[in-house]
Motif scaffolding. Structure first.
Motif, PDB file in Angstrom:
ATOM      1  N   LEU A 105      15.123   5.651  -0.998  1.00  0.00           N
ATOM      2  CA  LEU A 105      13.891   4.888  -0.895  1.00  0.00           C
ATOM      3  C   LEU A 105      13.309   5.002   0.634  1.00  0.00           C
ATOM      4  CD1 LEU A 105      14.498   1.885  -3.226  1.00  0.00           C
ATOM      5  CD2 LEU A 105      12.999   3.722  -3.800  1.00  0.00           C
ATOM      6  N   TYR A 109      10.139   6.943   1.761  1.00  0.00           N
ATOM      7  CA  TYR A 109       8.828   6.225   2.079  1.00  0.00           C
ATOM      8  C   TYR A 109       8.488   6.345   3.455  1.00  0.00           C
ATOM      9  CZ  TYR A 109       5.911   2.182   3.212  1.00  0.00           C
ATOM     10  OH  TYR A 109       5.020   1.238   3.455  1.00  0.00           O
ATOM     11  N   ARG A 110       9.614   6.401   4.450  1.00  0.00           N
ATOM     12  CA  ARG A 110       9.318   6.564   5.823  1.00  0.00           C
ATOM     13  C   ARG A 110       9.142   7.895   6.358  1.00  0.00           C
ATOM     14  NH1 ARG A 110       7.801   2.282   8.737  1.00  0.00           N
ATOM     15  NH2 ARG A 110       9.385   0.621   8.673  1.00  0.00           N
ATOM     16  N   ARG A 165      15.187   9.989  -3.401  1.00  0.00           N
ATOM     17  CA  ARG A 165      13.902  10.398  -2.512  1.00  0.00           C
ATOM     18  C   ARG A 165      13.073  11.300  -2.927  1.00  0.00           C
ATOM     19  NH1 ARG A 165      13.474  15.286   0.142  1.00  0.00           N
ATOM     20  NH2 ARG A 165      12.296  15.473   2.110  1.00  0.00           N
ATOM     21  N   THR A 168      10.679   9.297  -5.143  1.00  0.00           N
ATOM     22  CA  THR A 168       9.779   8.269  -4.261  1.00  0.00           C
ATOM     23  C   THR A 168       8.801   9.012  -3.630  1.00  0.00           C
ATOM     24  OG1 THR A 168      11.838   6.829  -3.504  1.00  0.00           O
ATOM     25  CG2 THR A 168       9.813   6.924  -2.183  1.00  0.00           C
ATOM     26  N   MET A 172       4.727   8.410  -3.835  1.00  0.00           N
ATOM     27  CA  MET A 172       3.963   8.012  -2.629  1.00  0.00           C
ATOM     28  C   MET A 172       2.466   8.127  -2.536  1.00  0.00           C
ATOM     29  SD  MET A 172       5.977   6.493  -0.435  1.00  0.00           S
ATOM     30  CE  MET A 172       4.838   6.509   0.856  1.00  0.00           C
ATOM     31  N   MET A 177       0.728   2.478  -4.678  1.00  0.00           N
ATOM     32  CA  MET A 177       1.268   2.685  -3.124  1.00  0.00           C
ATOM     33  C   MET A 177       0.240   2.478  -2.375  1.00  0.00           C
ATOM     34  SD  MET A 177       4.428   2.578  -3.049  1.00  0.00           S
ATOM     35  CE  MET A 177       4.585   3.018  -1.340  1.00  0.00           C
ATOM     36  N   ARG A 181      -0.254  -0.463   0.659  1.00  0.00           N
ATOM     37  CA  ARG A 181      -0.395  -0.315   2.169  1.00  0.00           C
ATOM     38  C   ARG A 181      -1.568  -0.914   2.795  1.00  0.00           C
ATOM     39  NH1 ARG A 181       1.904   4.925   1.047  1.00  0.00           N
ATOM     40  NH2 ARG A 181      -0.387   5.612   0.356  1.00  0.00           N
ATOM     41  N   VAL A 190       7.851  -3.383  -0.144  1.00  0.00           N
ATOM     42  CA  VAL A 190       7.233  -1.947  -0.873  1.00  0.00           C
ATOM     43  C   VAL A 190       8.579  -1.334  -1.607  1.00  0.00           C
ATOM     44  CG1 VAL A 190       6.527   0.190  -0.450  1.00  0.00           C
ATOM     45  CG2 VAL A 190       5.480  -1.798   0.710  1.00  0.00           C
ATOM     46  N   LEU A 191       9.767  -1.482  -0.902  1.00  0.00           N
ATOM     47  CA  LEU A 191      10.922  -0.735  -1.480  1.00  0.00           C
ATOM     48  C   LEU A 191      11.390  -1.405  -2.737  1.00  0.00           C
ATOM     49  CD1 LEU A 191      12.825   0.118   1.879  1.00  0.00           C
ATOM     50  CD2 LEU A 191      11.348   1.663   0.459  1.00  0.00           C
ATOM     51  N   LEU A 195       8.178   0.502  -5.187  1.00  0.00           N
ATOM     52  CA  LEU A 195       8.915   1.718  -5.573  1.00  0.00           C
ATOM     53  C   LEU A 195      10.235   1.496  -6.540  1.00  0.00           C
ATOM     54  CD1 LEU A 195       8.962   3.394  -1.997  1.00  0.00           C
ATOM     55  CD2 LEU A 195       7.645   4.024  -4.003  1.00  0.00           C
TER      56      LEU A 195
END
Length: 286
Positions: A105, A109-110, A165, A168, A172, A177, A181, A190-191, A195
């Motif tokens: 996750l 996300y990052r 991943r 995810t 996004m 999502m 944001r 968010v995680l 998600l």
């Protein structure tokens, strides 16, 4: 919004529309779970009770699956062994999910440097042969069921992380999502609230595969002497102990082999059925 089918959809699909793999696999798994839960009560004899005069007795009404070289009832040991195998598979899967899902996750996300760092670590772990990595972990301490489950769980974390991943990254671009944001939600929210609920359908299918992998690998480790130790009624140990008597008493190894095969087939069918129900591309085909 994402097109992933929610887990709650399983409760709204009629039995007629459920795939056969899900029905058959679910029935087998339910029987296995019930057997493991009631093993102490339905086993004809204690798993370690010896009947020296009845050594190598073939299957009969008294000993449904025969006896081993110590006169122990193979059927009773099979029932108790189902507890160990399922406990190992489920525990290892929970550990792998606990490690892999948060990493997947966070990486999805990052993205950027965080994604690269996490994925390279997972790639290095996946580069090692599974059996060697588990043996390396178990060589540090004495073997036991929980240590074996932990080692297999750590080994299974990278595939879980990669699958998480991948899903995810697909999520996004969803509208939910963008809304999160825009509201300025924090990372943990968010995680775990946005998600994770949308990733769970895919993770349920992947978890079934990890259980199968853990059961098989745990059996291999016990067969090699690095898993559960005697006199435990473990399927891998039973196969290993019976290989020296395969010509005169084949039921000693054959019975746990069949039990393991049924377990793997049942869980695999359940996973395939879940994938067919939860994957929107396959559910639309039905």
């Amino acid at each position: 919004m994402t097109d992933a089918v929610p887990v709650a959809a399983l409760t709204t699909i009629s039995a007629r529309r459920l795939p056969g793999a899900l029905l058959i696999g679910g029935a087998i798994v339910l029987v296995l779970l019930a057997t493991a839960a009631l093993a102490q009560y339905i086993a004809p004899y204690p798993f370690d009770q010896m009947h020296i005069r009845d050594r190598f007795s073939p299957p009969s009404l008294r000993y449904l699956a025969g006896t081993d070289e110590y006169g122990r009832d193979v059927f009773s040991r099979l029932l108790i062994g189902s507890q160990l195998s399922l406990l190992l598979g489920v525990t290892a899967t929970v550990i792998s999910m606990g490690f892999g899902v948060p990493l997947g996750l966070l990486a999805g996300y990052r993205r950027g440097l965080v994604d690269e760092a996490i994925m390279r670590v997972l790639d290095v772990m996946m580069a090692f042969p599974p059996i060697l990595l588990v043996l390396l972990i178990l060589a540090i301490t004495s073997p036991s069921l929980m240590k074996t489950a932990f080692a297999i769980g750590v080994l299974s974390a990278p595939p879980i992380g990669r699958v998480t991943r991948s899903v995810t990254l697909d999520l996004m671009s969803g509208e939910f999502m963008e809304a999160a944001r825009a509201r300025g939600e924090r990372l943990w929210y968010v995680l775990w609230r946005e998600l994770l609920p949308n990733v769970w359908p895919v993770l349920m299918v992947e978890a079934s595969l990890r259980v199968v992998f853990a059961v098989l690998l745990g059996t291999v480790l016990s067969f090699l002497g690095f898993g559960v130790q005697p006199p435990a009624a473990d399927w891998g140990l039973m196969i290993s102990n019976g290989r020296g008597f395969v010509t005169m008493a084949p039921w000693i190894s054959l019975a746990p082999g069949i039990a393991m095969g049924i377990t793997v087939i049942g869980i695999s069918l359940l996973g395939d059925g879940l994938r067919e129900v939860l994957d929107p591309r396959l559910s639309g085909r039905r």
